[in-house]
Design a protein around this motif. Structure first.
Motif, PDB file in Angstrom:
ATOM      1  N   TRP A  34       0.853  -1.189   0.000  1.00  0.00           N
ATOM      2  CA  TRP A  34       0.000   0.000   0.000  1.00  0.00           C
ATOM      3  C   TRP A  34       0.888   1.238   0.000  1.00  0.00           C
ATOM      4  O   TRP A  34       1.805   1.351   0.808  1.00  0.00           O
ATOM      5  CB  TRP A  34      -0.901   0.048   1.232  1.00  0.00           C
ATOM      6  CG  TRP A  34      -2.134  -0.785   1.119  1.00  0.00           C
ATOM      7  CD1 TRP A  34      -2.396  -1.980   1.727  1.00  0.00           C
ATOM      8  CD2 TRP A  34      -3.315  -0.475   0.371  1.00  0.00           C
ATOM      9  NE1 TRP A  34      -3.647  -2.432   1.389  1.00  0.00           N
ATOM     10  CE2 TRP A  34      -4.239  -1.522   0.563  1.00  0.00           C
ATOM     11  CE3 TRP A  34      -3.694   0.599  -0.446  1.00  0.00           C
ATOM     12  CZ2 TRP A  34      -5.498  -1.552  -0.028  1.00  0.00           C
ATOM     13  CZ3 TRP A  34      -4.942   0.585  -1.034  1.00  0.00           C
ATOM     14  CH2 TRP A  34      -5.842  -0.484  -0.818  1.00  0.00           C
ATOM     15  N   GLN A  36       0.823   5.655  -0.367  1.00  0.00           N
ATOM     16  CA  GLN A  36       0.093   6.924  -0.353  1.00  0.00           C
ATOM     17  C   GLN A  36       0.806   7.860  -1.309  1.00  0.00           C
ATOM     18  O   GLN A  36       2.033   7.990  -1.256  1.00  0.00           O
ATOM     19  CB  GLN A  36       0.100   7.526   1.052  1.00  0.00           C
ATOM     20  CG  GLN A  36      -0.604   8.883   1.151  1.00  0.00           C
ATOM     21  CD  GLN A  36      -0.297   9.579   2.469  1.00  0.00           C
ATOM     22  OE1 GLN A  36       0.828   9.969   2.738  1.00  0.00           O
ATOM     23  NE2 GLN A  36      -1.318   9.715   3.318  1.00  0.00           N
ATOM     24  N   LYS A  38       0.604  11.811  -2.821  1.00  0.00           N
ATOM     25  CA  LYS A  38       0.027  13.151  -2.894  1.00  0.00           C
ATOM     26  C   LYS A  38       0.481  13.815  -4.177  1.00  0.00           C
ATOM     27  O   LYS A  38       1.431  13.368  -4.816  1.00  0.00           O
ATOM     28  CB  LYS A  38       0.413  13.954  -1.647  1.00  0.00           C
ATOM     29  CG  LYS A  38      -0.153  13.327  -0.376  1.00  0.00           C
ATOM     30  CD  LYS A  38       0.064  14.177   0.854  1.00  0.00           C
ATOM     31  CE  LYS A  38      -0.606  13.524   2.061  1.00  0.00           C
ATOM     32  NZ  LYS A  38      -0.439  14.304   3.300  1.00  0.00           N
ATOM     33  N   LEU A  46       3.532   2.661   2.631  1.00  0.00           N
ATOM     34  CA  LEU A  46       2.991   2.631   3.997  1.00  0.00           C
ATOM     35  C   LEU A  46       3.350   1.308   4.684  1.00  0.00           C
ATOM     36  O   LEU A  46       3.842   1.298   5.818  1.00  0.00           O
ATOM     37  CB  LEU A  46       1.468   2.798   3.967  1.00  0.00           C
ATOM     38  CG  LEU A  46       0.944   4.120   3.403  1.00  0.00           C
ATOM     39  CD1 LEU A  46      -0.575   4.079   3.277  1.00  0.00           C
ATOM     40  CD2 LEU A  46       1.372   5.278   4.290  1.00  0.00           C
ATOM     41  N   THR A  60       5.132   5.200   9.119  1.00  0.00           N
ATOM     42  CA  THR A  60       3.697   5.097   8.851  1.00  0.00           C
ATOM     43  C   THR A  60       2.926   5.352  10.137  1.00  0.00           C
ATOM     44  O   THR A  60       3.167   4.671  11.144  1.00  0.00           O
ATOM     45  CB  THR A  60       3.346   3.708   8.302  1.00  0.00           C
ATOM     46  OG1 THR A  60       4.030   3.498   7.072  1.00  0.00           O
ATOM     47  CG2 THR A  60       1.848   3.572   8.074  1.00  0.00           C
ATOM     48  N   ASP A  85      -4.656  13.334   5.346  1.00  0.00           N
ATOM     49  CA  ASP A  85      -4.687  11.989   4.773  1.00  0.00           C
ATOM     50  C   ASP A  85      -5.345  11.946   3.405  1.00  0.00           C
ATOM     51  O   ASP A  85      -5.391  10.894   2.766  1.00  0.00           O
ATOM     52  CB  ASP A  85      -5.421  11.031   5.720  1.00  0.00           C
ATOM     53  CG  ASP A  85      -4.718  10.874   7.051  1.00  0.00           C
ATOM     54  OD1 ASP A  85      -5.400  10.698   8.080  1.00  0.00           O
ATOM     55  OD2 ASP A  85      -3.464  10.947   7.074  1.00  0.00           O
ATOM     56  N   ALA A  87      -5.488  11.921  -0.247  1.00  0.00           N
ATOM     57  CA  ALA A  87      -4.423  11.523  -1.179  1.00  0.00           C
ATOM     58  C   ALA A  87      -4.960  10.432  -2.092  1.00  0.00           C
ATOM     59  O   ALA A  87      -6.088   9.983  -1.959  1.00  0.00           O
ATOM     60  CB  ALA A  87      -3.212  10.986  -0.403  1.00  0.00           C
ATOM     61  N   TYR A  89      -4.456   6.569  -2.912  1.00  0.00           N
ATOM     62  CA  TYR A  89      -3.907   5.374  -2.275  1.00  0.00           C
ATOM     63  C   TYR A  89      -3.780   4.286  -3.334  1.00  0.00           C
ATOM     64  O   TYR A  89      -4.740   3.909  -3.993  1.00  0.00           O
ATOM     65  CB  TYR A  89      -4.786   4.940  -1.096  1.00  0.00           C
ATOM     66  CG  TYR A  89      -4.643   5.914   0.051  1.00  0.00           C
ATOM     67  CD1 TYR A  89      -5.438   7.053   0.131  1.00  0.00           C
ATOM     68  CD2 TYR A  89      -3.641   5.739   1.009  1.00  0.00           C
ATOM     69  CE1 TYR A  89      -5.264   7.986   1.155  1.00  0.00           C
ATOM     70  CE2 TYR A  89      -3.470   6.659   2.027  1.00  0.00           C
ATOM     71  CZ  TYR A  89      -4.276   7.786   2.082  1.00  0.00           C
ATOM     72  OH  TYR A  89      -4.082   8.710   3.084  1.00  0.00           O
TER      73      TYR A  89
END
Lengths: 114, 113
Positions: A34, A36, A38, A46, A60, A85, A87, A89
């Motif tokens: 996983w 993240q 931006k 993560l 994380t 948070d 973002a 994913y």
């Protein structure tokens, strides 16, 4: 043929309201990741599952959790989403141990926090 | 700390020219390096992988070089087309980390007709 599927593609949640993102794969890969991401930034790892073994990145936040009930599925739980948070994913898979380690990404889930 | 730098956030070129994207890294000894393409609102798509003992890899109009002395990879797209417009990410991998890769911020390429 879809190989890494992420649902939903777009998720809107409220500040502090738990949310779960899902990922499934048809590749039978042993590792699932996983990330993240931006805007205009690198995907940030993560955590990842190597088979059933969970590996958390040191930075994380505890707010992020994951579950992998079987080879095909992996979930990302955000217990109390904050505005920061919001973002994209990304879920990815790879067949580690076969010498390529190429990652196959899903289309991503765009999370908006109101 | 480990650092990956990709050349300028944006690169604009004319159709038919060769695009050259740069990936530099410090404090890292990758076993391999990968290049991915990412379109807006989509996940990255794998393009090429090159290992530390390889100097060059080609795939159709794509060419990647890897210089472990300079700590640099160059990614070339020859005979560029508007459809090549996208963000290109380099990712460094380490065989000891279960396939984990560290990604750069990417370079956004725009090919103008």
């Amino acid at each position: 043929d879809a190989m890494v599927i992420q649902n939903p593609r777009y998720q809107v949640t409220q500040f502090g309201k738990p949310v779960t993102l899902s990922c499934s794969q048809t590749l039978n890969h042993n590792v699932m990741y996983w990330y993240q991401q931006k805007s205009s930034q690198a995907p940030k790892l993560l955590f990842h599952y190597y088979d059933k073994d969970f590996n958390n990145e040191a930075d994380t936040p505890d707010n992020f959790q994951s579950r992998r009930p079987n080879t095909s599925f992996c979930f990302l739980d955000i217990r109390s989403p904050g505005l920061g948070d919001a973002a994209m994913y990304l879920c990815a898979t790879s067949r580690v141990g076969r010498g390529t380690d190429t990652q196959y990404f899903g289309p991503g889930t765009r999370l908006t926090v109101l | 700390s480990q650092k990956i730098e990709q050349n300028s956030e944006a690169l604009n070129i004319q159709e038919g020219k060769t695009a050259t994207l740069t990936c530099n890294y410090t404090n890292y000894s990758p076993a391999y390096l990968q290049w991915y393409r990412q379109d807006p609102g989509r996940g990255p798509v794998f393009l090429l992988l090159i290992r530390e003992n390889e100097k060059e890899k080609r795939k159709e109009r794509l060419k990647v070089t890897f210089d472990t002395t300079l700590k640099q990879s160059l990614f070339h797209i020859t005979a560029s087309q508007p459809a090549d417009s996208a963000t290109y990410l380099c990712a460094l991998g380490d065989n000891t980390n279960a396939g984990k890769s560290t990604f750069g911020d990417g370079t956004t390429l725009t090919v103008k007709p």
